[in-house]
Design an enzyme around this catalytic site. Structure first.
Site, PDB file in Angstrom:
ATOM      1  N   ARG A   1      64.421  79.199  14.741  1.00 11.24           N
ATOM      2  CA  ARG A   1      64.759  77.899  15.508  1.00 11.24           C
ATOM      3  C   ARG A   1      66.051  78.151  16.402  1.00 11.24           C
ATOM      4  O   ARG A   1      67.247  78.521  15.908  1.00 11.24           O
ATOM      5  CB  ARG A   1      65.110  76.894  14.651  1.00 11.24           C
ATOM      6  CG  ARG A   1      64.120  76.329  13.830  1.00 11.24           C
ATOM      7  CD  ARG A   1      63.113  75.379  14.189  1.00 11.24           C
ATOM      8  NE  ARG A   1      61.804  74.994  13.632  1.00 11.24           N
ATOM      9  CZ  ARG A   1      61.792  74.116  12.941  1.00 11.24           C
ATOM     10  NH1 ARG A   1      62.701  73.003  12.720  1.00 11.24           N
ATOM     11  NH2 ARG A   1      60.755  73.706  12.238  1.00 11.24           N
TER      12      ARG A   1
ATOM     13  N   GLU B   1      68.309  76.615  17.924  1.00 14.66           N
ATOM     14  CA  GLU B   1      69.043  75.716  17.971  1.00 14.66           C
ATOM     15  C   GLU B   1      70.456  75.975  17.960  1.00 14.66           C
ATOM     16  O   GLU B   1      70.850  76.700  16.830  1.00 14.66           O
ATOM     17  CB  GLU B   1      68.723  74.444  17.134  1.00 14.66           C
ATOM     18  CG  GLU B   1      67.440  74.042  17.429  1.00 14.66           C
ATOM     19  CD  GLU B   1      66.506  73.163  16.389  1.00 14.66           C
ATOM     20  OE1 GLU B   1      67.310  73.179  15.433  1.00 14.66           O
ATOM     21  OE2 GLU B   1      65.652  72.654  16.298  1.00 14.66           O
TER      22      GLU B   1
ATOM     23  N   ARG C   1      67.596  74.677   1.805  1.00 18.93           N
ATOM     24  CA  ARG C   1      68.053  73.450   1.664  1.00 18.93           C
ATOM     25  C   ARG C   1      67.790  72.741   0.010  1.00 18.93           C
ATOM     26  O   ARG C   1      68.345  72.086  -0.513  1.00 18.93           O
ATOM     27  CB  ARG C   1      67.211  72.458   2.587  1.00 18.93           C
ATOM     28  CG  ARG C   1      67.982  72.592   4.073  1.00 18.93           C
ATOM     29  CD  ARG C   1      67.870  71.289   4.942  1.00 18.93           C
ATOM     30  NE  ARG C   1      68.338  71.683   6.264  1.00 18.93           N
ATOM     31  CZ  ARG C   1      68.100  70.746   7.277  1.00 18.93           C
ATOM     32  NH1 ARG C   1      67.538  69.428   7.091  1.00 18.93           N
ATOM     33  NH2 ARG C   1      68.473  70.984   8.617  1.00 18.93           N
TER      34      ARG C   1
ATOM     35  N   ARG D   1      73.987  72.867   7.686  1.00 22.99           N
ATOM     36  CA  ARG D   1      72.210  72.361   7.397  1.00 22.99           C
ATOM     37  C   ARG D   1      71.571  73.369   7.885  1.00 22.99           C
ATOM     38  O   ARG D   1      70.386  73.485   7.837  1.00 22.99           O
ATOM     39  CB  ARG D   1      71.914  71.091   7.456  1.00 22.99           C
ATOM     40  CG  ARG D   1      72.734  70.030   6.705  1.00 22.99           C
ATOM     41  CD  ARG D   1      72.688  68.494   7.368  1.00 22.99           C
ATOM     42  NE  ARG D   1      73.083  68.324   8.674  1.00 22.99           N
ATOM     43  CZ  ARG D   1      72.284  67.992   9.724  1.00 22.99           C
ATOM     44  NH1 ARG D   1      71.010  67.717   9.232  1.00 22.99           N
ATOM     45  NH2 ARG D   1      72.694  67.664  10.696  1.00 22.99           N
ATOM     46  N   HIS D   2      71.839  73.853   9.015  1.00 21.70           N
ATOM     47  CA  HIS D   2      70.892  74.861   9.816  1.00 21.70           C
ATOM     48  C   HIS D   2      71.176  76.094   9.989  1.00 21.70           C
ATOM     49  O   HIS D   2      72.299  76.760  10.061  1.00 21.70           O
ATOM     50  CB  HIS D   2      71.151  74.160  11.385  1.00 21.70           C
ATOM     51  CG  HIS D   2      70.613  72.779  11.433  1.00 21.70           C
ATOM     52  ND1 HIS D   2      71.480  71.647  11.550  1.00 21.70           N
ATOM     53  CD2 HIS D   2      69.497  72.352  11.563  1.00 21.70           C
ATOM     54  CE1 HIS D   2      70.895  70.722  11.589  1.00 21.70           C
ATOM     55  NE2 HIS D   2      69.740  70.998  11.747  1.00 21.70           N
TER      56      HIS D   2
ATOM     57  N   SER E   1      59.676  67.540   6.041  1.00 18.29           N
ATOM     58  CA  SER E   1      59.178  66.661   7.010  1.00 18.29           C
ATOM     59  C   SER E   1      57.521  66.884   6.871  1.00 18.29           C
ATOM     60  O   SER E   1      57.051  68.035   6.792  1.00 18.29           O
ATOM     61  CB  SER E   1      59.540  66.851   8.493  1.00 18.29           C
ATOM     62  OG  SER E   1      60.622  66.329   8.665  1.00 18.29           O
TER      63      SER E   1
ATOM     64  N   GLU F   1      67.681  65.685   4.152  1.00 20.44           N
ATOM     65  CA  GLU F   1      66.291  66.022   4.445  1.00 20.44           C
ATOM     66  C   GLU F   1      65.923  67.198   4.119  1.00 20.44           C
ATOM     67  O   GLU F   1      66.427  68.247   4.291  1.00 20.44           O
ATOM     68  CB  GLU F   1      65.991  65.744   6.071  1.00 20.44           C
ATOM     69  CG  GLU F   1      64.463  66.361   6.422  1.00 20.44           C
ATOM     70  CD  GLU F   1      64.421  66.437   7.754  1.00 20.44           C
ATOM     71  OE1 GLU F   1      64.988  65.840   8.533  1.00 20.44           O
ATOM     72  OE2 GLU F   1      63.392  67.382   8.171  1.00 20.44           O
TER      73      GLU F   1
HETATM   74  P1  ATP Z   1      66.811  68.465  11.100  1.00 18.04           P
HETATM   75  O1  ATP Z   1      66.655  66.999  11.533  1.00 18.04           O
HETATM   76  O2  ATP Z   1      67.522  68.048   9.648  1.00 18.04           O
HETATM   77  O3  ATP Z   1      67.605  69.278  12.104  1.00 18.04           O
HETATM   78  P2  ATP Z   1      64.295  68.992  11.650  1.00 18.04           P
HETATM   79  O4  ATP Z   1      63.607  67.590  11.379  1.00 18.04           O
HETATM   80  O5  ATP Z   1      64.348  69.461  12.868  1.00 18.04           O
HETATM   81  O6  ATP Z   1      65.469  69.292  10.747  1.00 18.04           O
HETATM   82  P3  ATP Z   1      61.764  70.150  10.850  1.00 18.04           P
HETATM   83  O7  ATP Z   1      61.130  70.877  11.946  1.00 18.04           O
HETATM   84  O8  ATP Z   1      61.263  68.779  10.415  1.00 18.04           O
HETATM   85  O9  ATP Z   1      63.227  70.061  10.896  1.00 18.04           O
HETATM   86  O10 ATP Z   1      61.450  71.229   9.671  1.00 18.04           O
HETATM   87  C1  ATP Z   1      61.168  70.973   8.350  1.00 18.04           C
HETATM   88  C2  ATP Z   1      62.098  71.323   7.154  1.00 18.04           C
HETATM   89  O11 ATP Z   1      62.752  72.625   7.398  1.00 18.04           O
HETATM   90  C3  ATP Z   1      63.349  70.324   7.106  1.00 18.04           C
HETATM   91  O12 ATP Z   1      63.149  69.285   6.412  1.00 18.04           O
HETATM   92  C4  ATP Z   1      64.314  71.317   6.773  1.00 18.04           C
HETATM   93  O13 ATP Z   1      64.368  71.323   5.248  1.00 18.04           O
HETATM   94  C5  ATP Z   1      63.831  72.708   7.131  1.00 18.04           C
HETATM   95  N1  ATP Z   1      64.863  72.870   8.307  1.00 18.04           N
HETATM   96  C6  ATP Z   1      64.742  72.584   9.442  1.00 18.04           C
HETATM   97  N2  ATP Z   1      65.524  72.994  10.339  1.00 18.04           N
HETATM   98  C7  ATP Z   1      66.270  73.926   9.838  1.00 18.04           C
HETATM   99  C8  ATP Z   1      67.206  74.870   9.882  1.00 18.04           C
HETATM  100  N3  ATP Z   1      67.640  74.981  11.411  1.00 18.04           N
HETATM  101  N4  ATP Z   1      67.532  75.762   8.932  1.00 18.04           N
HETATM  102  C9  ATP Z   1      67.154  75.451   7.803  1.00 18.04           C
HETATM  103  N5  ATP Z   1      66.402  74.418   7.424  1.00 18.04           N
HETATM  104  C10 ATP Z   1      65.781  73.793   8.213  1.00 18.04           C
HETATM  105 MG    MG Z   2      62.407  66.945  10.069  1.00 19.65          MG
END
Ligand code: ATP
Ligand code: MG
Length: 450
Positions: A226, A228, A424, A234-235, A376, A373
């Site tokens: 990602r 981002e 997570r 958390r990321h 998803s 979270e």
């Molecule tokens: P958030 O809203 O917390 O940024 P997201 O909704 O963008 O997460 P999803 O695409 O739904 O992320 O990813 C599914 C799962 O992967 C999330 O529920 C989380 O557990 C994990 N996850 C997502 N992005 C990250 C990240 N950058 N680093 C670590 N874990 C992640």
């Molecule tokens: Mg999500």
């Protein structure tokens, strides 16, 4: 000359070595060979003490000057993190760890550690996380820090066992991809010979393809990327995702039931194998949440509002909101694990199925554990023409997703799935505040080494 030489020529063979935990179970007077890293050294009058650490535990070894002057001197000169081997016999010692210690007959210095050691595994808390990650191989010599990855190992194996025993097969899909999976700009470009490619943001489209290929139930454990520029706890820019996808579902509830059972089984397994250790090192109790309530996104917003938490985006729940919701649900339902369902269409990816008579909302869910979270998921749109129009609605190019859309034109059952962030889950189980601690060698916008 160091005893190092002796190792090469003489009787020491690691084949006779036993783990420290096993040595501590031997009877008084038994002879053992153990080896590991020097944890601490102490000299009191005519006795020198060294605590040795291996992957299984620690033990104190002693040498008396008047009994074994050679060993006494070698121990005295040892430094933190030297690698040594000890042959000796067990005696009981009330004052020692594990109630026993080893009287040294022979000690061998196998590898010296440079001085000073940048991190003291006995005192890692004094070191900043950044320095710990710079020196991760030393940081992980602290038993507490290693437990994080032993728990990760137990957790992922529990997940794998669970899904396998429910008819899923493990698949491996490309991590070098031609298109951004979820659209958007959050991808890392890769130079692929004379073309541009990307690192996969998720195995989403491939796992759907494999359901439709006829596997029906698939899962994948693999890295996702990602791009981002998050600076949160958390990321990560690279994390391990546990993805599942299953066919022939009635709705997203079928996926939710599968995922909650997987998570419960995982917490249960970690708790039974590591519960005591987790409590000792992390001061947290690992109970398996038995009851997993569902609340809709709209109810969640109302709950937050009525409890005085303002949400800046009416179509989203931010991390503060998740945390607050976690507290409210724990208070009202007595559980730390719950689903928020039916997220707004504007916040979910193009492949998500909309609600039948309520197209601003979707057949989707997030699983929240201890206020964060961790999963998803959703039912996916399997009708090719609807999928195509949803791609357009999200402003994406139908042409670049043709490889995906065409899959749905040759017999696609209703299906759905989810993605869980492994770091997570582990961080939440252990009560770790910063996700970087739960990744062996984390990557974030600033960190690309080691
Ligand atoms: P958030 O809203 O917390 O940024 P997201 O909704 O963008 O997460 P999803 O695409 O739904 O992320 O990813 C599914 C799962 O992967 C999330 O529920 C989380 O557990 C994990 N996850 C997502 N992005 C990250 C990240 N950058 N680093 C670590 N874990 C992640
Ligand atoms: Mg999500």
């Amino acid at each position: 000359m160091e005893k190092f030489q002796k190792v090469m020529q003489m009787t020491l063979s690691f084949k006779e070595r036993i783990p420290i935990s096993e040595a501590l179970r031997k009877a008084e007077g038994d002879r053992v060979l153990i080896a590991g890293w020097v944890h601490t050294v102490r000299v009191v009058g005519g006795v020198s003490f060294v605590v040795i650490r291996d992957r299984s535990g620690m033990v104190q070894c002693v040498a008396k000057k008047n009994v074994n002057p050679e060993a006494f001197n070698i121990v005295k000169e040892l430094g933190s993190e030297d690698v040594v081997a000890v042959k000796g016999s067990l005696i009981s010692s009330k004052a020692s760890l594990g109630g026993k210690e080893i009287v040294i007959d022979e000690i061998y210095v196998i590898s010296r550690a440079a001085k000073p050691v940048p991190i003291d595994p006995d005192d890692w808390e004094k070191t900043s996380l950044a320095t710990r990650l710079d020196w991760r191989f030393l940081d992980l010599r602290s038993p507490r820090n290693r437990v994080i990855f032993e728990v990760t190992d137990v957790a992922i194996n529990a997940m794998r066992d669970f899904y396998r025993s429910n008819g899923f097969i493990e698949i491996f899909t490309p991590k070098i991809v031609a298109e951004a999976t979820e659209g958007g700009a959050e991808v890392f470009p890769v130079i692929y010979f004379d073309r541009n490619a990307f690192l996969a943001q998720s195995p989403q489209l491939y796992k759907q393809m494999m359901v439709i290929s006829g596997f029906e139930r698939v899962f994948e454990v693999g890295p996702v990327y990602r791009a981002e520029k998050h600076h949160t706890n958390r990321h990560l820019t690279e994390y391990e995702s546990v993805d599942i996808e299953m066919g022939f579902i009635d709705d997203h509830e079928d996926v939710m039931r599968m995922v909650e059972r997987a998570v419960q089984h995982t917490i249960e397994t970690v708790s039974s194998k590591y519960g005591k250790i987790v409590e000792e090192y992390f001061k947290i109790k690992l109970d398996t949440p038995k009851y997993v309530p569902r609340i809709t996104f709209r109810e969640a917003h109302k709950l937050l509002e009525s409890n005085g938490f303002k949400q800046p985006d009416p179509n989203d729940i931010d991390s503060e909101g998740e945390k607050a919701l976690g507290e409210i649900i724990e208070r009202e339902y007595g559980t730390q694990l719950f689903y928020v369902t039916e997220y707004p269409w504007v916040k979910r990816p193009f492949y998500t199925m909309k609600k039948d008579n309520d197209p601003n909302y979707t057949k989707s869910f997030d699983l929240i554990y201890r206020g964060m979270e961790i999963v998803s998921g959703s039912q996916r749109e399997h009708r090719a023409e609807v999928l195509e129009s949803q791609i357009k609605e999200k402003g994406l190019s139908v042409e670049s997703f043709n490889f995906f859309i065409r899959v749905f034109r040759y017999g696609a059952p209703p299906h759905g799935g989810s993605g869980l962030g492994l770091e997570r889950l582990v961080a939440q189980m252990l009560g770790i505040k910063n996700i970087r601690e739960a990744r062996l060698l984390p990557r974030d916008p600033e960190r690309l080494t080691p």
